[in-house]
Design a protein around this motif. Structure first.
Motif, PDB file in Angstrom:
ATOM      1  N   LYS A 142       0.807  -2.248 -11.108  1.00  0.00           N
ATOM      2  CA  LYS A 142      -0.329  -1.330 -11.225  1.00  0.00           C
ATOM      3  C   LYS A 142      -0.304  -0.200 -10.195  1.00  0.00           C
ATOM      4  O   LYS A 142      -0.811   0.893 -10.472  1.00  0.00           O
ATOM      5  CB  LYS A 142      -1.646  -2.113 -11.076  1.00  0.00           C
ATOM      6  CG  LYS A 142      -1.796  -3.264 -12.065  1.00  0.00           C
ATOM      7  CD  LYS A 142      -1.712  -2.781 -13.510  1.00  0.00           C
ATOM      8  CE  LYS A 142      -1.880  -3.945 -14.485  1.00  0.00           C
ATOM      9  NZ  LYS A 142      -1.695  -3.512 -15.899  1.00  0.00           N
ATOM     10  N   THR A 143       0.249  -0.479  -9.018  1.00  0.00           N
ATOM     11  CA  THR A 143       0.275   0.535  -7.963  1.00  0.00           C
ATOM     12  C   THR A 143       1.625   0.516  -7.260  1.00  0.00           C
ATOM     13  O   THR A 143       2.298  -0.513  -7.181  1.00  0.00           O
ATOM     14  CB  THR A 143      -0.819   0.289  -6.909  1.00  0.00           C
ATOM     15  OG1 THR A 143      -0.619  -1.002  -6.293  1.00  0.00           O
ATOM     16  CG2 THR A 143      -2.207   0.354  -7.527  1.00  0.00           C
ATOM     17  N   PHE A 144       2.006   1.666  -6.726  1.00  0.00           N
ATOM     18  CA  PHE A 144       3.223   1.811  -5.927  1.00  0.00           C
ATOM     19  C   PHE A 144       2.807   2.533  -4.646  1.00  0.00           C
ATOM     20  O   PHE A 144       2.511   3.725  -4.655  1.00  0.00           O
ATOM     21  CB  PHE A 144       4.270   2.615  -6.700  1.00  0.00           C
ATOM     22  CG  PHE A 144       5.621   2.712  -6.039  1.00  0.00           C
ATOM     23  CD1 PHE A 144       5.957   1.938  -4.931  1.00  0.00           C
ATOM     24  CD2 PHE A 144       6.580   3.574  -6.541  1.00  0.00           C
ATOM     25  CE1 PHE A 144       7.208   2.019  -4.333  1.00  0.00           C
ATOM     26  CE2 PHE A 144       7.843   3.671  -5.962  1.00  0.00           C
ATOM     27  CZ  PHE A 144       8.146   2.890  -4.850  1.00  0.00           C
ATOM     28  N   HIS A 145       2.768   1.789  -3.542  1.00  0.00           N
ATOM     29  CA  HIS A 145       2.293   2.337  -2.276  1.00  0.00           C
ATOM     30  C   HIS A 145       3.485   2.854  -1.473  1.00  0.00           C
ATOM     31  O   HIS A 145       4.382   2.093  -1.120  1.00  0.00           O
ATOM     32  CB  HIS A 145       1.549   1.259  -1.484  1.00  0.00           C
ATOM     33  CG  HIS A 145       0.922   1.764  -0.224  1.00  0.00           C
ATOM     34  ND1 HIS A 145       0.695   0.970   0.868  1.00  0.00           N
ATOM     35  CD2 HIS A 145       0.492   3.009   0.117  1.00  0.00           C
ATOM     36  CE1 HIS A 145       0.138   1.684   1.819  1.00  0.00           C
ATOM     37  NE2 HIS A 145       0.006   2.922   1.398  1.00  0.00           N
ATOM     38  N   LEU A 146       3.460   4.155  -1.161  1.00  0.00           N
ATOM     39  CA  LEU A 146       4.553   4.774  -0.404  1.00  0.00           C
ATOM     40  C   LEU A 146       4.275   4.832   1.087  1.00  0.00           C
ATOM     41  O   LEU A 146       5.203   5.000   1.880  1.00  0.00           O
ATOM     42  CB  LEU A 146       4.802   6.200  -0.916  1.00  0.00           C
ATOM     43  CG  LEU A 146       5.165   6.360  -2.394  1.00  0.00           C
ATOM     44  CD1 LEU A 146       5.470   7.822  -2.694  1.00  0.00           C
ATOM     45  CD2 LEU A 146       6.344   5.476  -2.777  1.00  0.00           C
ATOM     46  N   GLY A 147       3.013   4.706   1.507  1.00  0.00           N
ATOM     47  CA  GLY A 147       2.673   4.852   2.909  1.00  0.00           C
ATOM     48  C   GLY A 147       2.412   6.304   3.267  1.00  0.00           C
ATOM     49  O   GLY A 147       2.239   7.162   2.404  1.00  0.00           O
ATOM     50  N   LEU A 165       9.018  -4.022  -2.040  1.00  0.00           N
ATOM     51  CA  LEU A 165       8.368  -5.328  -2.057  1.00  0.00           C
ATOM     52  C   LEU A 165       7.394  -5.384  -3.220  1.00  0.00           C
ATOM     53  O   LEU A 165       6.644  -4.432  -3.459  1.00  0.00           O
ATOM     54  CB  LEU A 165       7.634  -5.569  -0.738  1.00  0.00           C
ATOM     55  CG  LEU A 165       8.495  -5.500   0.517  1.00  0.00           C
ATOM     56  CD1 LEU A 165       7.640  -5.699   1.764  1.00  0.00           C
ATOM     57  CD2 LEU A 165       9.618  -6.532   0.473  1.00  0.00           C
ATOM     58  N   LEU A 166       7.400  -6.499  -3.921  1.00  0.00           N
ATOM     59  CA  LEU A 166       6.659  -6.616  -5.169  1.00  0.00           C
ATOM     60  C   LEU A 166       5.873  -7.918  -5.216  1.00  0.00           C
ATOM     61  O   LEU A 166       6.440  -8.986  -4.977  1.00  0.00           O
ATOM     62  CB  LEU A 166       7.627  -6.617  -6.372  1.00  0.00           C
ATOM     63  CG  LEU A 166       8.933  -5.821  -6.272  1.00  0.00           C
ATOM     64  CD1 LEU A 166       9.930  -6.305  -7.307  1.00  0.00           C
ATOM     65  CD2 LEU A 166       8.627  -4.351  -6.490  1.00  0.00           C
ATOM     66  N   THR A 167       4.610  -7.836  -5.539  1.00  0.00           N
ATOM     67  CA  THR A 167       3.852  -9.055  -5.823  1.00  0.00           C
ATOM     68  C   THR A 167       2.455  -8.700  -6.325  1.00  0.00           C
ATOM     69  O   THR A 167       1.906  -7.652  -5.964  1.00  0.00           O
ATOM     70  CB  THR A 167       3.740  -9.957  -4.573  1.00  0.00           C
ATOM     71  OG1 THR A 167       3.353 -11.276  -4.942  1.00  0.00           O
ATOM     72  CG2 THR A 167       2.735  -9.421  -3.575  1.00  0.00           C
ATOM     73  N   ASN A 168       1.909  -9.541  -7.176  1.00  0.00           N
ATOM     74  CA  ASN A 168       0.513  -9.466  -7.616  1.00  0.00           C
ATOM     75  C   ASN A 168       0.117  -8.072  -8.096  1.00  0.00           C
ATOM     76  O   ASN A 168      -0.969  -7.585  -7.813  1.00  0.00           O
ATOM     77  CB  ASN A 168      -0.414  -9.929  -6.483  1.00  0.00           C
ATOM     78  CG  ASN A 168      -1.817 -10.255  -6.974  1.00  0.00           C
ATOM     79  OD1 ASN A 168      -2.012 -10.704  -8.094  1.00  0.00           O
ATOM     80  ND2 ASN A 168      -2.795 -10.042  -6.110  1.00  0.00           N
ATOM     81  N   GLY A 169       1.026  -7.422  -8.826  1.00  0.00           N
ATOM     82  CA  GLY A 169       0.731  -6.113  -9.394  1.00  0.00           C
ATOM     83  C   GLY A 169       0.970  -4.940  -8.468  1.00  0.00           C
ATOM     84  O   GLY A 169       0.750  -3.790  -8.852  1.00  0.00           O
ATOM     85  N   HIS A 170       1.422  -5.222  -7.241  1.00  0.00           N
ATOM     86  CA  HIS A 170       1.621  -4.160  -6.261  1.00  0.00           C
ATOM     87  C   HIS A 170       3.101  -3.971  -5.945  1.00  0.00           C
ATOM     88  O   HIS A 170       3.840  -4.942  -5.761  1.00  0.00           O
ATOM     89  CB  HIS A 170       0.883  -4.485  -4.959  1.00  0.00           C
ATOM     90  CG  HIS A 170      -0.574  -4.733  -5.131  1.00  0.00           C
ATOM     91  ND1 HIS A 170      -1.454  -3.739  -5.477  1.00  0.00           N
ATOM     92  CD2 HIS A 170      -1.304  -5.876  -5.021  1.00  0.00           C
ATOM     93  CE1 HIS A 170      -2.677  -4.250  -5.557  1.00  0.00           C
ATOM     94  NE2 HIS A 170      -2.605  -5.540  -5.291  1.00  0.00           N
ATOM     95  N   MET A 171       3.528  -2.710  -5.838  1.00  0.00           N
ATOM     96  CA  MET A 171       4.847  -2.351  -5.326  1.00  0.00           C
ATOM     97  C   MET A 171       4.652  -1.624  -4.001  1.00  0.00           C
ATOM     98  O   MET A 171       3.705  -0.846  -3.840  1.00  0.00           O
ATOM     99  CB  MET A 171       5.586  -1.433  -6.301  1.00  0.00           C
ATOM    100  CG  MET A 171       5.940  -2.072  -7.629  1.00  0.00           C
ATOM    101  SD  MET A 171       6.721  -0.860  -8.749  1.00  0.00           S
ATOM    102  CE  MET A 171       8.200  -0.410  -7.825  1.00  0.00           C
ATOM    103  N   ASN A 172       5.557  -1.869  -3.045  1.00  0.00           N
ATOM    104  CA  ASN A 172       5.463  -1.239  -1.735  1.00  0.00           C
ATOM    105  C   ASN A 172       6.831  -0.723  -1.302  1.00  0.00           C
ATOM    106  O   ASN A 172       7.832  -1.430  -1.401  1.00  0.00           O
ATOM    107  CB  ASN A 172       4.955  -2.244  -0.696  1.00  0.00           C
ATOM    108  CG  ASN A 172       3.551  -2.730  -0.993  1.00  0.00           C
ATOM    109  OD1 ASN A 172       2.571  -2.064  -0.698  1.00  0.00           O
ATOM    110  ND2 ASN A 172       3.447  -3.912  -1.600  1.00  0.00           N
TER     111      ASN A 172
END
Length: 357
Positions: free
Chosen positions: A285-290, A245-252
């Protein structure tokens, strides 16, 4: 000063959310719509604004009577509880945040919840965005565990953040002929669904995590600007896939699936590394893996942590009881069903929705 927006007004909903400097996909109407389809409840956006601050909270409104354990025990459409949609959330607050402005927000929000018949709230705070420290006097805060974030500052930094073992696994996947692609199409979603189901079977997942076809179609069509599938191919066969999921500089890292018999090729290691590099190339800017299952430092957590040895983010939850009297009454309803050897899981929140142990 405070108002609610329902999912049938997506444009107004998203206009409010995107008006905040720091927001993520979990707050958008297109994201929560998928979980309404899944049967979680009614999505609601609560928005507050005064002369000093503005605040937004997205939650799922659940009719307690709809829980089979309360059927014919209470009136339908009378008592509710609320929870963060699957993933992360919590209040986003911007402006002149002071003790006084927070007190006004808390009073307005509490009055809203009480007037709506909301008994309790469970919050999963976004580790990067929602400042649980600001809300420490409003919610009962608990830190559950670590969560892994890859900073996308440069490809060199992405590579250097990998553990040496993970770098070797990435090299192994490349040497073995695994290739990574990305895209979004009906065909890819249709490939993902059976692979995901097989993965859930292998992991002995709870029934909740078996999402239906309408749910996945919502990801494809409603999140067309915020979701992409990365997939690993070996000898013309897809062996690992992930919905990002991608938005506002964040990847999840959202949902993933893989062929067990090809795990030795480390396709997911290469997939996540290539996805992080792609994120950098595209300005994220960031990729959050959990984190791990149940926020534990288990094998899943150790796998994710191998992508950033220095990640220091914490997954935090918040709980709030708005109507203690009714909360206790609901627990008593559950207790009347208990066998002599049973007791409710008091670590679960809300307790009245807990399982017997």
């Amino acid at each position: 000063m405070g108002k609610e927006i329902l999912i049938n007004k997506p444009e107004e909903w998203n206009r409010i959310v995107t008006g905040f400097h720091k927001y993520d996909v979990y707050y958008l109407s297109e994201y929560v719509k998928a979980f309404q389809i899944h049967g979680d409840g009614e999505p609601v956006l609560y928005y507050y604004e005064d002369d000093e601050i503005k605040a937004v909270n997205v939650f799922i409104l659940r009719d307690i009577e709809a829980d089979k354990r309360f059927k014919n025990q209470i009136l339908q459409g009378t008592y509710f509880d609320i929870t963060t949609p699957y993933g992360y959330g919590g209040f986003l607050i911007e402006g002149n945040v002071t003790r006084e402005s927070m007190k006004r927000l808390e009073q307005e929000y509490t009055n809203y919840c009480i007037n709506k018949g909301i008994i309790s709230e469970f919050v999963r705070f976004h580790p990067l965005l929602s400042d649980y420290k600001t809300l420490g006097k409003f919610y009962h805060i608990s830190k559950l565990g670590k969560t892994i974030v890859i900073p996308l500052a440069s490809k060199e930094k992405i590579w250097n953040n990998l553990t040496s073992k993970n770098r070797n696994m990435v090299r192994k996947a490349v040497k073995s002929g695994v290739e990574i692609y990305w895209g979004r199409s009906k065909e890819l979603i249709e490939s993902f669904i059976p692979l995901y189901k097989a993965t859930m079977d292998k992991d002995k997942a709870k029934p909740y995590y078996y999402f239906g076809k309408d749910f996945f179609n919502s990801i494809l069509y409603d999140l067309k600007n915020q979701a992409v599938l990365f997939y690993a191919v070996y000898q013309t066969r897809i062996i690992s896939m992930a919905v990002l999921l991608l938005t506002n500089g964040h990847m999840n890292y959202h949902l993933s699936a893989s062929q067990k018999e090809y795990q030795h090729l480390a396709p997911t290691n290469l997939l996540l590394y290539e996805a992080a590099c792609w994120g950098f190339d595209n300005g994220f800017k960031t990729f959050h893996l959990g984190g791990g299952l149940g926020s534990k430092e288990d094998s899943l957590y150790r796998f994710k942590s191998s992508f950033n040895r220095d990640s220091d983010y914490t997954f935090t939850i918040g709980t709030k009881i708005f109507n203690q009297e009714k909360y206790d009454q609901l627990i008593e309803i559950r207790k009347r069903e208990m066998q002599n050897s049973d007791y409710l899981d008091t670590d679960f929140f809300p307790v009245y929705r807990g399982e017997y142990l």
